[in-house]
Design a protein around this motif. Structure first.
Motif, PDB file in Angstrom:
ATOM      1  N   GLU A  18       0.624  -1.412  -0.020  1.00 12.90           N
ATOM      2  CA  GLU A  18      -0.141   0.215  -0.160  1.00 12.90           C
ATOM      3  C   GLU A  18       0.839   1.284   0.083  1.00 12.90           C
ATOM      4  O   GLU A  18       0.662   1.908  -0.719  1.00 12.90           O
ATOM      5  CB  GLU A  18      -1.203   0.239   1.098  1.00 12.90           C
ATOM      6  CG  GLU A  18      -2.242   1.034   1.415  1.00 12.90           C
ATOM      7  CD  GLU A  18      -2.553   1.342   2.157  1.00 12.90           C
ATOM      8  OE1 GLU A  18      -4.051   1.997   2.713  1.00 12.90           O
ATOM      9  OE2 GLU A  18      -3.025  -0.008   3.528  1.00 12.90           O
ATOM     10  N   TYR A  19       2.309   0.985   0.628  1.00  9.99           N
ATOM     11  CA  TYR A  19       2.824   2.208   1.020  1.00  9.99           C
ATOM     12  C   TYR A  19       4.241   1.408   0.354  1.00  9.99           C
ATOM     13  O   TYR A  19       5.182   1.213   1.231  1.00  9.99           O
ATOM     14  CB  TYR A  19       3.213   2.887   2.105  1.00  9.99           C
ATOM     15  CG  TYR A  19       1.633   3.325   2.683  1.00  9.99           C
ATOM     16  CD1 TYR A  19       1.575   5.381   2.182  1.00  9.99           C
ATOM     17  CD2 TYR A  19       0.744   2.853   2.937  1.00  9.99           C
ATOM     18  CE1 TYR A  19       0.669   5.914   2.679  1.00  9.99           C
ATOM     19  CE2 TYR A  19      -0.298   4.599   3.361  1.00  9.99           C
ATOM     20  CZ  TYR A  19       0.348   5.431   3.114  1.00  9.99           C
ATOM     21  OH  TYR A  19      -1.134   6.098   3.458  1.00  9.99           O
ATOM     22  N   PRO A  20       4.413   1.614  -0.813  1.00 10.18           N
ATOM     23  CA  PRO A  20       5.397   0.847  -1.523  1.00 10.18           C
ATOM     24  C   PRO A  20       6.651   1.538  -1.060  1.00 10.18           C
ATOM     25  O   PRO A  20       6.966   2.497  -0.246  1.00 10.18           O
ATOM     26  CB  PRO A  20       6.038   1.581  -2.692  1.00 10.18           C
ATOM     27  CG  PRO A  20       4.062   1.816  -3.407  1.00 10.18           C
ATOM     28  CD  PRO A  20       3.617   2.343  -2.271  1.00 10.18           C
ATOM     29  N   LYS A  21       8.079   0.558  -1.250  1.00  5.92           N
ATOM     30  CA  LYS A  21       9.062   1.204  -0.377  1.00  5.92           C
ATOM     31  C   LYS A  21      10.822   0.931  -0.805  1.00  5.92           C
ATOM     32  O   LYS A  21      10.462   0.333  -2.347  1.00  5.92           O
ATOM     33  CB  LYS A  21      10.081   0.182   1.133  1.00  5.92           C
ATOM     34  CG  LYS A  21       9.026   0.463   1.890  1.00  5.92           C
ATOM     35  CD  LYS A  21       9.347  -0.385   3.450  1.00  5.92           C
ATOM     36  CE  LYS A  21      11.052  -0.799   3.363  1.00  5.92           C
ATOM     37  NZ  LYS A  21      10.824  -1.897   4.900  1.00  5.92           N
ATOM     38  N   ILE A  22      11.397   2.171  -1.615  1.00  8.87           N
ATOM     39  CA  ILE A  22      12.625   2.168  -2.750  1.00  8.87           C
ATOM     40  C   ILE A  22      13.429   1.607  -0.771  1.00  8.87           C
ATOM     41  O   ILE A  22      14.057   2.718  -0.634  1.00  8.87           O
ATOM     42  CB  ILE A  22      12.599   3.795  -3.097  1.00  8.87           C
ATOM     43  CG1 ILE A  22      11.159   4.070  -3.605  1.00  8.87           C
ATOM     44  CG2 ILE A  22      14.158   3.222  -3.073  1.00  8.87           C
ATOM     45  CD1 ILE A  22      11.783   5.138  -4.389  1.00  8.87           C
ATOM     46  N   GLU A  23      14.785   0.525  -0.899  1.00  5.65           N
ATOM     47  CA  GLU A  23      15.533   0.099  -0.561  1.00  5.65           C
ATOM     48  C   GLU A  23      16.769  -0.239  -1.116  1.00  5.65           C
ATOM     49  O   GLU A  23      16.525  -1.110  -2.831  1.00  5.65           O
ATOM     50  CB  GLU A  23      14.773  -1.266   0.373  1.00  5.65           C
ATOM     51  CG  GLU A  23      14.446  -2.154  -0.221  1.00  5.65           C
ATOM     52  CD  GLU A  23      13.465  -3.109   0.982  1.00  5.65           C
ATOM     53  OE1 GLU A  23      13.666  -2.810   1.927  1.00  5.65           O
ATOM     54  OE2 GLU A  23      13.211  -3.840   0.533  1.00  5.65           O
ATOM     55  N   MET A  24      17.716  -0.881  -0.202  1.00  6.30           N
ATOM     56  CA  MET A  24      18.890  -1.265  -1.294  1.00  6.30           C
ATOM     57  C   MET A  24      19.405  -2.803  -1.026  1.00  6.30           C
ATOM     58  O   MET A  24      18.607  -2.926   0.214  1.00  6.30           O
ATOM     59  CB  MET A  24      20.068  -0.317  -0.965  1.00  6.30           C
ATOM     60  CG  MET A  24      21.651  -1.007  -1.369  1.00  6.30           C
ATOM     61  SD  MET A  24      22.592  -0.100  -0.914  1.00  6.30           S
ATOM     62  CE  MET A  24      23.118   0.297   0.516  1.00  6.30           C
ATOM     63  N   VAL A  25      19.427  -3.937  -1.989  1.00  4.73           N
ATOM     64  CA  VAL A  25      18.750  -4.593  -1.633  1.00  4.73           C
ATOM     65  C   VAL A  25      20.686  -5.377  -2.294  1.00  4.73           C
ATOM     66  O   VAL A  25      21.343  -4.707  -3.139  1.00  4.73           O
ATOM     67  CB  VAL A  25      17.784  -5.819  -1.817  1.00  4.73           C
ATOM     68  CG1 VAL A  25      17.257  -5.448  -1.135  1.00  4.73           C
ATOM     69  CG2 VAL A  25      17.944  -5.659  -3.239  1.00  4.73           C
ATOM     70  N   SER A  26      21.228  -6.512  -1.561  1.00  2.95           N
ATOM     71  CA  SER A  26      21.924  -6.926  -2.377  1.00  2.95           C
ATOM     72  C   SER A  26      21.920  -8.569  -3.500  1.00  2.95           C
ATOM     73  O   SER A  26      23.136  -8.041  -4.241  1.00  2.95           O
ATOM     74  CB  SER A  26      23.645  -7.956  -1.302  1.00  2.95           C
ATOM     75  OG  SER A  26      23.324  -7.422  -0.412  1.00  2.95           O
ATOM     76  N   LYS A  27      20.748  -8.988  -3.161  1.00  2.00           N
ATOM     77  CA  LYS A  27      20.632  -9.870  -4.274  1.00  2.00           C
ATOM     78  C   LYS A  27      19.672  -9.541  -5.092  1.00  2.00           C
ATOM     79  O   LYS A  27      18.401  -9.115  -4.469  1.00  2.00           O
ATOM     80  CB  LYS A  27      20.273 -11.216  -3.800  1.00  2.00           C
ATOM     81  CG  LYS A  27      22.194 -11.581  -3.226  1.00  2.00           C
ATOM     82  CD  LYS A  27      21.742 -13.269  -2.754  1.00  2.00           C
ATOM     83  CE  LYS A  27      23.523 -13.343  -2.566  1.00  2.00           C
ATOM     84  NZ  LYS A  27      23.290 -14.668  -1.841  1.00  2.00           N
ATOM     85  N   VAL A  28      18.943 -10.176  -6.014  1.00  2.00           N
ATOM     86  CA  VAL A  28      17.668  -9.450  -7.032  1.00  2.00           C
ATOM     87  C   VAL A  28      17.012 -10.672  -6.579  1.00  2.00           C
ATOM     88  O   VAL A  28      17.387 -11.925  -6.993  1.00  2.00           O
ATOM     89  CB  VAL A  28      17.398  -9.663  -8.527  1.00  2.00           C
ATOM     90  CG1 VAL A  28      16.901  -9.806  -8.753  1.00  2.00           C
ATOM     91  CG2 VAL A  28      18.719  -8.586  -9.157  1.00  2.00           C
ATOM     92  N   ALA A  29      15.270 -11.669  -5.332  1.00  2.00           N
ATOM     93  CA  ALA A  29      14.769 -11.549  -5.836  1.00  2.00           C
ATOM     94  C   ALA A  29      13.298 -12.188  -6.811  1.00  2.00           C
ATOM     95  O   ALA A  29      13.468 -11.221  -6.392  1.00  2.00           O
ATOM     96  CB  ALA A  29      14.613 -11.711  -3.978  1.00  2.00           C
ATOM     97  N   ASN A  30      13.013 -12.716  -6.560  1.00  2.00           N
ATOM     98  CA  ASN A  30      11.817 -13.594  -7.502  1.00  2.00           C
ATOM     99  C   ASN A  30      10.187 -12.854  -6.700  1.00  2.00           C
ATOM    100  O   ASN A  30       9.750 -14.032  -6.527  1.00  2.00           O
ATOM    101  CB  ASN A  30      11.678 -15.021  -8.261  1.00  2.00           C
ATOM    102  CG  ASN A  30      10.296 -15.156  -9.215  1.00  2.00           C
ATOM    103  OD1 ASN A  30       9.821 -13.998  -9.057  1.00  2.00           O
ATOM    104  ND2 ASN A  30      10.370 -16.362  -9.821  1.00  2.00           N
ATOM    105  N   ASP A  31       9.913 -11.474  -6.485  1.00  4.92           N
ATOM    106  CA  ASP A  31       9.120 -11.981  -5.597  1.00  4.92           C
ATOM    107  C   ASP A  31       8.014 -10.406  -5.846  1.00  4.92           C
ATOM    108  O   ASP A  31       7.902  -9.820  -5.358  1.00  4.92           O
ATOM    109  CB  ASP A  31       9.648 -10.896  -4.588  1.00  4.92           C
ATOM    110  CG  ASP A  31      10.233  -9.960  -4.605  1.00  4.92           C
ATOM    111  OD1 ASP A  31      10.776  -9.455  -5.537  1.00  4.92           O
ATOM    112  OD2 ASP A  31      10.557  -8.984  -2.865  1.00  4.92           O
ATOM    113  N   LYS A  32       8.404 -10.234  -7.193  1.00  2.00           N
ATOM    114  CA  LYS A  32       7.553  -9.026  -8.226  1.00  2.00           C
ATOM    115  C   LYS A  32       7.645  -7.493  -7.809  1.00  2.00           C
ATOM    116  O   LYS A  32       6.533  -7.020  -8.339  1.00  2.00           O
ATOM    117  CB  LYS A  32       5.771  -9.828  -7.802  1.00  2.00           C
ATOM    118  CG  LYS A  32       5.138 -10.958  -8.110  1.00  2.00           C
ATOM    119  CD  LYS A  32       3.973 -11.767  -8.576  1.00  2.00           C
ATOM    120  CE  LYS A  32       4.049 -12.795  -8.344  1.00  2.00           C
ATOM    121  NZ  LYS A  32       1.711 -13.162  -8.859  1.00  2.00           N
ATOM    122  N   ALA A  33       8.780  -7.577  -7.194  1.00  2.00           N
ATOM    123  CA  ALA A  33       9.274  -5.996  -7.562  1.00  2.00           C
ATOM    124  C   ALA A  33      10.312  -5.907  -8.515  1.00  2.00           C
ATOM    125  O   ALA A  33      10.898  -6.751  -9.324  1.00  2.00           O
ATOM    126  CB  ALA A  33       9.511  -6.299  -6.384  1.00  2.00           C
TER     127      ALA A  33
END
Length: 123
Positions: A18-33
């Motif tokens: 509902e309130y999308p977040k912008i964040e830094m991650v180390s790996k790409v996951a298969n989570d529809k983001a």
């Protein structure tokens, strides 16, 4: 040569919330983001995120939305004019999602569309 000891940093934008977040991650996951990157270093990636949040006045605090809406005081970023005060529930989720849409355009490289939108709202 572009990675540190943990891998390439990416920017993750989860539009399913509902309130999308912008964040830094180390790996790409298969989570529809949506994932943007890879970037050269964590410092550069965090600078990009900070610049987007400062330009669009998105929250830079650690509050969880919508769970903590209207609870507690506004953060220091609101008092310094760097945030719209999203945690006080004065602005609705539609306005927030519009700002996240502008952030998505910036991350895709559509700078002119965002600049035109900001310019028209200023006028």
């Amino acid at each position: 040569m572009l990675k540190d000891d943990k891998g390439y940093p990416y920017i993750r934008l989860d539009s399913n919330l509902e309130y999308p977040k912008i964040e830094m991650v180390s790996k790409v996951a298969n989570d529809k983001a949506e994932y943007f990157g890879p970037f050269g270093s964590r410092g550069i990636t965090q600078s990009v995120i900070d610049a987007i949040k400062a330009t669009l006045k998105l929250p830079n605090c650690t509050k969880q939305f919508p769970k903590e809406l209207g609870k507690g005081r506004v953060c220091l970023h609101y008092h310094m004019g760097q945030c719209e005060g999203w945690c006080q529930a004065k602005l609705n989720a539609d306005v927030y999602r519009d700002r996240i849409g502008q952030a998505r355009h910036l991350l895709h490289g559509n700078f002119k569309a965002v600049a035109d939108g900001i310019r028209s709202s200023m006028l």
